[in-house]
Design a protein around this motif. Structure first.
Motif, PDB file in Angstrom:
ATOM      1  N   LYS A   1       0.779  -1.013   0.184  1.00  0.00           N
ATOM      2  CA  LYS A   1       0.064   0.100  -0.068  1.00  0.00           C
ATOM      3  C   LYS A   1       1.018   1.413   0.037  1.00  0.00           C
ATOM      4  O   LYS A   1       0.588   2.016  -0.787  1.00  0.00           O
ATOM      5  CB  LYS A   1      -0.919  -0.179   1.100  1.00  0.00           C
ATOM      6  N   GLN A   2       1.869   1.367   1.082  1.00  0.00           N
ATOM      7  CA  GLN A   2       2.620   2.441   1.148  1.00  0.00           C
ATOM      8  C   GLN A   2       4.032   1.974   1.643  1.00  0.00           C
ATOM      9  O   GLN A   2       3.805   0.992   2.425  1.00  0.00           O
ATOM     10  CB  GLN A   2       2.196   3.353   1.980  1.00  0.00           C
ATOM     11  N   GLN A   3       5.132   2.444   1.468  1.00  0.00           N
ATOM     12  CA  GLN A   3       6.329   1.834   2.171  1.00  0.00           C
ATOM     13  C   GLN A   3       6.165   1.985   3.483  1.00  0.00           C
ATOM     14  O   GLN A   3       5.710   3.091   4.086  1.00  0.00           O
ATOM     15  CB  GLN A   3       7.526   2.908   1.538  1.00  0.00           C
ATOM     16  N   GLY A   4       6.689   1.044   4.369  1.00  0.00           N
ATOM     17  CA  GLY A   4       6.702   0.977   5.733  1.00  0.00           C
ATOM     18  C   GLY A   4       5.207   0.413   6.098  1.00  0.00           C
ATOM     19  O   GLY A   4       5.301   0.186   7.491  1.00  0.00           O
ATOM     20  N   GLU A   5       4.313  -0.088   5.395  1.00  0.00           N
ATOM     21  CA  GLU A   5       3.149  -0.634   5.859  1.00  0.00           C
ATOM     22  C   GLU A   5       3.035  -1.864   5.608  1.00  0.00           C
ATOM     23  O   GLU A   5       3.556  -2.285   4.528  1.00  0.00           O
ATOM     24  CB  GLU A   5       1.889   0.432   5.446  1.00  0.00           C
ATOM     25  N   SER A   6       2.174  -2.752   6.216  1.00  0.00           N
ATOM     26  CA  SER A   6       2.055  -3.922   5.970  1.00  0.00           C
ATOM     27  C   SER A   6       0.955  -4.656   6.340  1.00  0.00           C
ATOM     28  O   SER A   6       0.155  -4.075   7.099  1.00  0.00           O
ATOM     29  CB  SER A   6       3.304  -4.929   6.554  1.00  0.00           C
ATOM     30  N   TYR A   7       0.598  -5.766   5.884  1.00  0.00           N
ATOM     31  CA  TYR A   7      -0.812  -6.358   6.280  1.00  0.00           C
ATOM     32  C   TYR A   7      -0.732  -8.065   5.652  1.00  0.00           C
ATOM     33  O   TYR A   7       0.116  -8.388   5.200  1.00  0.00           O
ATOM     34  CB  TYR A   7      -2.027  -5.773   5.557  1.00  0.00           C
ATOM     35  N   TYR A   8      -1.459  -8.790   6.196  1.00  0.00           N
ATOM     36  CA  TYR A   8      -1.612 -10.238   6.167  1.00  0.00           C
ATOM     37  C   TYR A   8      -2.608 -10.568   5.435  1.00  0.00           C
ATOM     38  O   TYR A   8      -3.585 -10.210   5.335  1.00  0.00           O
ATOM     39  CB  TYR A   8      -1.669 -10.937   7.310  1.00  0.00           C
ATOM     40  N   HIS A   9      -2.333 -11.601   4.202  1.00  0.00           N
ATOM     41  CA  HIS A   9      -3.514 -12.172   3.777  1.00  0.00           C
ATOM     42  C   HIS A   9      -3.355 -13.690   4.446  1.00  0.00           C
ATOM     43  O   HIS A   9      -2.287 -14.398   3.874  1.00  0.00           O
ATOM     44  CB  HIS A   9      -3.496 -12.292   2.286  1.00  0.00           C
ATOM     45  N   THR A  10      -4.349 -14.098   5.109  1.00  0.00           N
ATOM     46  CA  THR A  10      -4.308 -15.213   5.846  1.00  0.00           C
ATOM     47  C   THR A  10      -5.182 -16.347   5.082  1.00  0.00           C
ATOM     48  O   THR A  10      -6.066 -15.899   4.494  1.00  0.00           O
ATOM     49  CB  THR A  10      -4.485 -15.187   7.526  1.00  0.00           C
ATOM     50  N   PHE A  11      -4.824 -17.503   5.765  1.00  0.00           N
ATOM     51  CA  PHE A  11      -5.758 -18.758   5.088  1.00  0.00           C
ATOM     52  C   PHE A  11      -7.118 -18.845   6.046  1.00  0.00           C
ATOM     53  O   PHE A  11      -7.807 -19.537   5.891  1.00  0.00           O
ATOM     54  CB  PHE A  11      -5.119 -19.963   4.967  1.00  0.00           C
ATOM     55  N   GLY A  12      -7.070 -17.997   7.101  1.00  0.00           N
ATOM     56  CA  GLY A  12      -8.479 -18.024   8.007  1.00  0.00           C
ATOM     57  C   GLY A  12      -9.227 -16.921   7.775  1.00  0.00           C
ATOM     58  O   GLY A  12      -9.250 -16.481   6.534  1.00  0.00           O
ATOM     59  N   ALA A  13     -10.116 -16.569   8.592  1.00  0.00           N
ATOM     60  CA  ALA A  13     -11.167 -15.903   8.248  1.00  0.00           C
ATOM     61  C   ALA A  13     -11.403 -14.869   9.665  1.00  0.00           C
ATOM     62  O   ALA A  13     -11.581 -15.639  10.657  1.00  0.00           O
ATOM     63  CB  ALA A  13     -12.727 -16.350   8.012  1.00  0.00           C
ATOM     64  N   PRO A  14     -11.329 -13.760   9.641  1.00  0.00           N
ATOM     65  CA  PRO A  14     -11.420 -12.927  10.932  1.00  0.00           C
ATOM     66  C   PRO A  14     -12.882 -13.051  11.435  1.00  0.00           C
ATOM     67  O   PRO A  14     -13.885 -13.143  10.895  1.00  0.00           O
ATOM     68  CB  PRO A  14     -11.149 -11.338  10.473  1.00  0.00           C
ATOM     69  N   GLY A  15     -12.900 -13.018  12.784  1.00  0.00           N
ATOM     70  CA  GLY A  15     -14.095 -13.214  13.536  1.00  0.00           C
ATOM     71  C   GLY A  15     -15.107 -14.104  13.296  1.00  0.00           C
ATOM     72  O   GLY A  15     -14.554 -15.567  13.145  1.00  0.00           O
ATOM     73  N   LYS A  16     -16.249 -14.025  13.349  1.00  0.00           N
ATOM     74  CA  LYS A  16     -17.353 -15.125  13.046  1.00  0.00           C
ATOM     75  C   LYS A  16     -18.401 -14.461  12.436  1.00  0.00           C
ATOM     76  O   LYS A  16     -19.069 -13.444  13.019  1.00  0.00           O
ATOM     77  CB  LYS A  16     -17.574 -15.653  14.400  1.00  0.00           C
ATOM     78  N   SER A  17     -18.787 -14.720  11.082  1.00  0.00           N
ATOM     79  CA  SER A  17     -19.734 -14.174  10.335  1.00  0.00           C
ATOM     80  C   SER A  17     -21.242 -14.535  10.825  1.00  0.00           C
ATOM     81  O   SER A  17     -21.394 -15.549  11.298  1.00  0.00           O
ATOM     82  CB  SER A  17     -19.650 -14.712   8.815  1.00  0.00           C
ATOM     83  N   MET A  18     -22.237 -13.567  10.505  1.00  0.00           N
ATOM     84  CA  MET A  18     -23.623 -13.914  10.991  1.00  0.00           C
ATOM     85  C   MET A  18     -24.256 -14.452   9.618  1.00  0.00           C
ATOM     86  O   MET A  18     -23.719 -14.522   8.755  1.00  0.00           O
ATOM     87  CB  MET A  18     -24.084 -12.713  11.391  1.00  0.00           C
ATOM     88  N   ALA A  19     -25.659 -14.742   9.873  1.00  0.00           N
ATOM     89  CA  ALA A  19     -26.314 -15.361   8.831  1.00  0.00           C
ATOM     90  C   ALA A  19     -26.389 -14.517   7.505  1.00  0.00           C
ATOM     91  O   ALA A  19     -26.259 -15.049   6.420  1.00  0.00           O
ATOM     92  CB  ALA A  19     -27.802 -15.965   9.051  1.00  0.00           C
ATOM     93  N   PHE A  20     -26.492 -13.093   7.529  1.00  0.00           N
ATOM     94  CA  PHE A  20     -26.745 -12.434   6.463  1.00  0.00           C
ATOM     95  C   PHE A  20     -25.618 -11.373   6.220  1.00  0.00           C
ATOM     96  O   PHE A  20     -25.655 -10.518   5.313  1.00  0.00           O
ATOM     97  CB  PHE A  20     -28.224 -11.797   6.685  1.00  0.00           C
ATOM     98  N   CYS A  21     -24.556 -11.504   6.994  1.00  0.00           N
ATOM     99  CA  CYS A  21     -23.617 -10.588   6.829  1.00  0.00           C
ATOM    100  C   CYS A  21     -22.187 -10.733   7.364  1.00  0.00           C
ATOM    101  O   CYS A  21     -22.448 -11.703   8.258  1.00  0.00           O
ATOM    102  CB  CYS A  21     -23.978  -8.899   7.192  1.00  0.00           C
ATOM    103  N   HIS A  22     -21.128 -10.552   6.707  1.00  0.00           N
ATOM    104  CA  HIS A  22     -19.911 -10.758   7.428  1.00  0.00           C
ATOM    105  C   HIS A  22     -19.505 -10.250   8.451  1.00  0.00           C
ATOM    106  O   HIS A  22     -19.762  -9.075   8.877  1.00  0.00           O
ATOM    107  CB  HIS A  22     -18.814 -10.790   6.302  1.00  0.00           C
TER     108      HIS A  22
END
Length: 496
Positions: free
Chosen positions: A86-107
């Motif tokens: 995104k920008q120099q000095g910033e980082s993020y992850y793409h994991t094989f998991g999913a954050p949190g716990k989604s509900m029936a009609f929305c993530h």
């Protein structure tokens, strides 16, 4: 054509031996199976990181995990960490998991966004068990019925050793291997199908169905049949990779690193015996010498060999099954290894063939279905890769500025617009990447939704805060008890 009785795989490496191993395991002795390769022809061998479906292949083949880890010098992969994208000095992850716990009609991320408005300051990834384990350097297979404690994983492994391992298993199972180089491809005059391969020295290897695993040379699908190639370098302009192994780190991280540079990006893949490193870049913006210098100056450990230069053109064969030839691996097309899809495309190509296997002869409907599914898969992966590039805020080079100005494929643009408007994510049919993958890259690259799902407005502020706190506690709970990554590897290999 008559019944398919003899299958010939042209080429070894990961593509050839994975194809041979799966065909033999699934079809047994119902077809004859021969693999032709030459030890004097090297393999590209940069595909060392995988995604979770590789575990299905290993399971089908009946591989013992400890033996597999030992034979291939493998480590665990929980995620990819994207640095400076995104920008120099910033980082993020793409994991094989999913954050949190989604509900029936929305993530879940809709509740997370509402919680941020209320002052719950946790990062999205703090609700992701894969991220927490990656950061802690820990791993073990968690035995729990709670879906919030799922820990999807894949492997890093030495692709050359993996091919040798599969070769050993395949030959033991009855696959016939012939050493030799193809001098001439013989075709039937009646319908243009491939009849036999004539090797140097005159030996003929005939077959009813040919699997082209000859790499970039595409000896059958292109040189013999002239299938044609769709060039996608207008969307993914990187055309060169420089690869070099280096000494292993004292501890092996359970994730891949992807570090953006001035005109491309660098991979770092931790194995038990070494690190795999490479710099993917666009030659229109950078010379080989400059790219090599950037790579060598950004190694964590001492190099073990001279750098190797690999040229490529991003794209795919217009058809991956033509007449009686099916292209698997690099002969079918190439997408840079940004999301570790190279080995998966080998796997999905051969699995698709087995699902549509023409045991009673070739039929147009099956061939067309194979080609349509293959094209859709390539297009979906291509769009996901483009997403990483076009969502950048870097102004340090013309390359990144130009990548922001791409004319995007319509479906990708629609996905981005939809998420930007209201955070909605919809998975296309058979898309390799789940909604959580698109979410992590979009948010990680700075695409922030302007709204969230109205369902979260039906919840009280207290309920949202309490739910977020509870999920965070559940996700963090296993970390203290899990072994460190290297300790897990040692334990599993000892018990194999």
């Amino acid at each position: 054509m008559n019944k398919i009785q003899n299958v010939v795989v042209l080429g070894g490496g990961t593509a050839g031996w994975m194809s041979a191993a799966l065909i033999k395991k699934v079809l047994g002795n119902s077809v004859g199976l021969t693999l032709v390769e030459s030890d004097s022809i090297g393999t590209v061998g940069v595909g060392e990181a995988t995604i979770p479906p590789i575990r299905l292949v290993n399971k089908v083949l009946g591989l013992n995990e400890g033996e597999f880890l030992r034979e291939t010098k493998a480590t665990i992969k929980l995620a990819i960490r994207f640095e400076n994208w995104k920008q120099q000095g910033e980082s993020y992850y793409h994991t094989f998991g999913a954050p949190g716990k989604s509900m029936a009609f929305c993530h879940f991320h809709h509740m997370w966004m509402k919680g941020r408005e209320q002052g719950v300051a946790r990062d999205l990834w703090d609700y992701d068990l894969n991220y927490l384990c990656a950061e802690a350097g820990k791993f073990a297979q968690i035995q729990s019925a709670d879906p919030m404690l799922e820990l999807p994983f894949a492997y890093h492994f030495d692709a050359g050793l993996y091919a040798q391992y599969l070769r050993k298993l395949s030959e033991k199972a009855g696959v016939k291997r012939i050493e030799g180089k193809v001098e001439r491809v013989l075709r039937n005059e009646r319908d243009g199908t491939v009849k036999a391969l004539q090797l140097e020295g005159g030996q003929l290897v005939d077959g009813d169905l040919f699997i082209d695993c000859s790499g970039f040379s595409a000896l059958l699908i292109e040189k013999a049949l002239g299938t044609g190639y769709d060039d996608w370098s207008h969307l993914l302009p990187c055309d060169t990779a420089i690869a070099v192994p280096s000494e292993r780190r004292e501890t092996t991280r359970p994730f891949t690193r992807s570090m953006a540079h001035k005109a491309g990006w660098q991979w770092q893949i931790p194995l038990q015996h070494r690190n795999g490193n490479g710099h993917v870049f666009c030659s229109r913006y950078m010379s080989d010498d400059e790219a090599q210098s950037i790579l060598l100056n950004n190694l964590e450990t001492k190099p073990l060999a001279d750098p190797k230069v690999i040229r490529f053109t991003t794209g795919r064969r217009r058809k991956q099954w033509v007449k009686n030839v099916v292209a698997i691996g690099l002969s079918s097309g190439f997408l840079e290894p940004l999301e570790s899809t190279s080995i998966h495309l080998i796997q999905s190509g051969i699995v698709r063939l087995l699902q549509l296997f023409p045991h009673n002869g070739l039929h147009p409907a099956s061939v067309n279905e194979y080609n349509e599914q293959s094209e859709r898969e390539f297009l979906q992966i291509r769009d996901f890769l483009v997403l990483h590039y076009t969502l950048n805020e870097r102004n340090d080079s013309q390359f990144w500025k130009d990548m922001r100005e791409l004319e995007l494929p319509p479906l990708l643009k629609h996905k981005m617009d939809l998420f930007r408007e209201n955070g909605k994510l919809f998975r296309d049919q058979n898309d390799l990447f789940l909604e959580s993958s698109w979410l992590q890259v979009m948010l990680g690259q700075g695409l922030i939704p302007g709204d969230y799902h109205p369902l979260v407005n039906t919840m009280s502020d207290e309920h949202i805060r309490n739910t977020l706190n509870r999920i965070s506690e559940i996700k963090a709970q296993p970390i203290a008890e899990l072994p460190y990554h290297d300790d897990y590897l040692a334990h599993v290999m000892r018990s194999a």
